[in-house]
Design a protein around this motif. Structure first.
Motif, PDB file in Angstrom:
ATOM      1  N   VAL A 198       0.837  -1.200   0.000  1.00  0.00           N
ATOM      2  CA  VAL A 198       0.000   0.000   0.000  1.00  0.00           C
ATOM      3  C   VAL A 198       0.868   1.245   0.000  1.00  0.00           C
ATOM      4  N   LYS A 199       0.510   2.182  -0.865  1.00  0.00           N
ATOM      5  CA  LYS A 199       1.070   3.530  -0.739  1.00  0.00           C
ATOM      6  C   LYS A 199      -0.033   4.454  -0.241  1.00  0.00           C
ATOM      7  N   PRO A 200       0.029   4.845   1.039  1.00  0.00           N
ATOM      8  CA  PRO A 200      -1.005   5.744   1.556  1.00  0.00           C
ATOM      9  C   PRO A 200      -0.738   7.174   1.097  1.00  0.00           C
ATOM     10  N   ALA A 233       4.608   9.960  -4.829  1.00  0.00           N
ATOM     11  CA  ALA A 233       3.476   9.325  -5.499  1.00  0.00           C
ATOM     12  C   ALA A 233       3.848   8.893  -6.910  1.00  0.00           C
ATOM     13  N   SER A 234       4.550   9.768  -7.633  1.00  0.00           N
ATOM     14  CA  SER A 234       4.817   9.440  -9.032  1.00  0.00           C
ATOM     15  C   SER A 234       5.850   8.317  -9.138  1.00  0.00           C
ATOM     16  N   GLU A 235       6.864   8.327  -8.262  1.00  0.00           N
ATOM     17  CA  GLU A 235       7.891   7.267  -8.350  1.00  0.00           C
ATOM     18  C   GLU A 235       7.337   5.912  -7.884  1.00  0.00           C
ATOM     19  N   PHE A 242      -6.856   1.452  -6.870  1.00  0.00           N
ATOM     20  CA  PHE A 242      -6.640   2.868  -6.573  1.00  0.00           C
ATOM     21  C   PHE A 242      -7.924   3.504  -6.082  1.00  0.00           C
ATOM     22  N   THR A 243      -7.819   4.333  -5.057  1.00  0.00           N
ATOM     23  CA  THR A 243      -8.929   5.214  -4.678  1.00  0.00           C
ATOM     24  C   THR A 243      -8.382   6.624  -4.666  1.00  0.00           C
ATOM     25  N   GLY A 244      -9.030   7.508  -5.416  1.00  0.00           N
ATOM     26  CA  GLY A 244      -8.566   8.890  -5.483  1.00  0.00           C
ATOM     27  C   GLY A 244      -9.291   9.621  -6.589  1.00  0.00           C
ATOM     28  N   SER A 245      -8.632  10.631  -7.120  1.00  0.00           N
ATOM     29  CA  SER A 245      -9.298  11.473  -8.117  1.00  0.00           C
ATOM     30  C   SER A 245      -9.376  10.779  -9.482  1.00  0.00           C
ATOM     31  N   THR A 246     -10.342  11.198 -10.285  1.00  0.00           N
ATOM     32  CA  THR A 246     -10.493  10.638 -11.632  1.00  0.00           C
ATOM     33  C   THR A 246      -9.257  10.959 -12.467  1.00  0.00           C
ATOM     34  N   GLU A 247      -8.687  12.151 -12.281  1.00  0.00           N
ATOM     35  CA  GLU A 247      -7.505  12.552 -13.061  1.00  0.00           C
ATOM     36  C   GLU A 247      -6.349  11.584 -12.837  1.00  0.00           C
ATOM     37  N   VAL A 248      -6.029  11.337 -11.551  1.00  0.00           N
ATOM     38  CA  VAL A 248      -4.908  10.432 -11.245  1.00  0.00           C
ATOM     39  C   VAL A 248      -5.270   9.003 -11.662  1.00  0.00           C
ATOM     40  N   GLY A 249      -6.512   8.610 -11.493  1.00  0.00           N
ATOM     41  CA  GLY A 249      -6.952   7.277 -11.913  1.00  0.00           C
ATOM     42  C   GLY A 249      -6.722   7.057 -13.404  1.00  0.00           C
ATOM     43  N   THR A 271      -4.485   8.530 -15.278  1.00  0.00           N
ATOM     44  CA  THR A 271      -3.038   8.368 -15.499  1.00  0.00           C
ATOM     45  C   THR A 271      -2.602   6.953 -15.121  1.00  0.00           C
ATOM     46  N   LEU A 272      -3.064   6.478 -13.979  1.00  0.00           N
ATOM     47  CA  LEU A 272      -2.633   5.155 -13.514  1.00  0.00           C
ATOM     48  C   LEU A 272      -3.137   4.061 -14.452  1.00  0.00           C
ATOM     49  N   MET A 273      -4.356   4.214 -14.966  1.00  0.00           N
ATOM     50  CA  MET A 273      -4.858   3.206 -15.911  1.00  0.00           C
ATOM     51  C   MET A 273      -3.993   3.180 -17.161  1.00  0.00           C
TER      52      MET A 273
END
Ligand code: ADP
Length: 483
Positions: free
Chosen positions: A180-182, A214-216, A232-239, A241-243
């Motif tokens: 987990v990365k909190p 977060a990015s690394e 992932f739980t968080g913003s749609t924007e970061v989601g 990117t992660l997808m």
């Protein structure tokens, strides 16, 4: 950390491969209390190299963990559940100090977070497969459910414990290790959970917590082929990117992203119940949840009455440091959050909205904000389209079911929606017409461990909690048996 009964729960190191450790270069991130702006401590600022080690440790631990009979994995999860309850006061205190939510809400979250361990301890034993009648007389078809493999989770600051346990409990129950990365604002709750994981007997490498960039960390988690699943739980924007990043290695993903929840009050609603529901849905966690009511649509026949009752209730909410008795509204998480809330209010006022109560930074200063109710809202305003993530209830007037359903669905989000009505036919029609993953009917609270939490449209993919939650961490294998 001040006044903990068990100071050992407060850790400023990461937990990787069953050991407590610092970042390779010794770098740290400071963590502050959003209510007082005091520094609480620091956590390692880890990057790709440390994350790779956590992934490799998880991969090494996987064969034994998956081979362990489900009832033994379940016993470990139950112990973890019991330990969370035993240390509930300290866990809640750590959470309030780093996140700001009132202590009573933090206690509620600890119980809610722990419930996932109990739930998935039970579900672990029920990862049933299937047998399928074969179209051929010479073969038999058997379906097995198997753990997907090494999992990685990236979690937000608004629920520092529950967003971790609802991923970790499901993963571990399914037979997967998880790291987990909190969020960097709230790492201490995550590290406290790791202390309890160790005590519960979770084997080294099966559960790790990595804090830092977060990015690394995210880059390694998404790019490393050993990781089979990202949650992932968080913003749609970061989601988004992660997808994209996981596409290179075709990982299974769960995405719990932003929401823009409509809260509809029809003219046959029990108005007092609707006000209670609106307060619970809108102002919980100072409006910082992805299922918070973001747009309140009220039928013109009951608009004035509802507005009056809501304003009265909102004026009764006490703002302050979450550690103080009787406080129901804590600070916002940080300055950018305050700016966004103020911008949404200013934008609405410029376009003709009216402040019924609140509307400004609270007299306490800092990131405390007055619980606010706005009237005369229109669909062109930013609040109608974007998630405010703050204690602002904007009231929109409507006159017909069709009109309000169109307005409610007019968003790229589809997480939670709420409505109040006592007409059974309308209840079914509206529930089916709302394009949302979760619909609260005559209630403002929908989350619990037994129910499938998740969204449609750009609010995400996958479900957490419930019996469906286990599937997100499993893959199907089909055996074709020739006779
Ligand atoms: P919020 O708006 O709730 O802060 P974010 O999506 O910004 O939500 O953050 C949620 C989590 O995602 C946090 O743990 C944050 O550190 C992490 N995060 C933010 N940006 C990235 C990124 N580019 N890659 C990986 N994780 C990220």
């Amino acid at each position: 950390m001040q006044d903990l009964n068990t100071p050992t729960l407060f850790r400023q190191q990461c937990y990787v491969a069953g050991a407590w450790c610092d970042a390779d270069q010794g770098a740290v991130i400071e963590v502050t209390n959003p209510a007082t702006h005091e520094t609480l401590g620091s956590v390692p600022r880890m990057g790709a190299a440390e994350t790779r080690r956590a992934i490799e440790a998880a991969n090494d631990a996987w064969p034994q963990w998956r081979a362990m009979p489900a009832r033994e994995r379940a016993a470990i999860l139950r112990r973890w559940h019991g330990l969370m309850h035993r240390h509930a006061d300290d866990l809640a205190r750590i959470m309030t100090l780093e996140q700001g939510k009132p202590l009573a809400e933090a206690r509620g979250e600890v119980a809610y977070a722990a419930a996932y361990f109990e739930w998935f301890a039970e579900e672990a034993k029920r990862a049933y497969g299937d047998t399928i009648p074969s179209p051929s007389p010479n073969t038999r078809i058997v379906v097995l459910k198997e753990p997907v493999g090494v999992c990685a989770a990236i979690t937000p600051w608004n629920f520092p414990a529950a967003m971790i346990t609802r991923k970790a409990a499901a993963a571990l129950a399914a037979g997967c290790p998880i790291m987990v990365k909190p969020a960097s604002q709230t790492p201490f709750s995550a590290l406290a959970l790791a202390v309890l994981a160790e005590e519960a007997g979770v084997p080294p490498g099966v559960f790790s917590v990595v804090t830092g960039s977060a990015s690394e960390i995210g880059g390694e988690m998404t790019g490393n082929p050993l990781v089979r699943k990202l949650s992932f739980t968080g913003s749609t924007e970061v989601g988004r990117t992660l997808m994209q990043q996981t596409a290179s290695t075709i990982k299974k993903v769960s995405m719990e992203l932003g929401g823009n929840a409509p809260f509809i009050v029809f003219d046959d609603a029990d108005l007092d119940a609707a006000v209670q529901g609106a307060i619970a849905s809108k102002y919980r966690n100072t409006g910082q949840t992805c299922v918070c009511a973001n747009r309140l649509y009220v039928h013109e026949n009951v608009y004035d009455a509802f507005a009056q009752k809501l304003v009265e209730a909102v004026r009764g909410l006490r703002v302050g440091n979450g550690l103080e008795e009787g406080v129901s509204i804590g600070p916002l998480i940080d300055e950018p959050a305050v700016r966004k809330v103020q911008e949404h209010i200013d934008d609405a006022l410029e376009q003709g909205a009216e402040v019924l109560t609140g509307g400004r930074v609270h007299a306490l200063g800092g990131t405390f904000f007055e619980p606010t109710v706005l009237a005369n809202m229109t669909p062109a305003m930013r609040v109608a389209k974007e998630e405010t993530f703050g204690p602002v209830a904007p009231l929109f007037r409507f006159s017909s079911d069709a009109e309000v359903i169109d307005m409610a669905n007019d968003t790229e989000f589809g997480l939670a929606a709420y409505f109040y009505s006592r007409d059974l036919g309308r209840v079914w029609r509206v529930a089916e017409a709302l394009e949302y993953g979760m619909v609260g009917i005559n209630t403002g609270i929908v989350s619990n461990e037994a129910a499938p939490f998740g969204g449609v449209k750009q609010s995400g993919v996958g479900r957490e909690g419930s019996r469906y939650g286990l599937d997100d961490y499993m893959v199907i294998k089909y055996l074709c048996m020739g006779l």
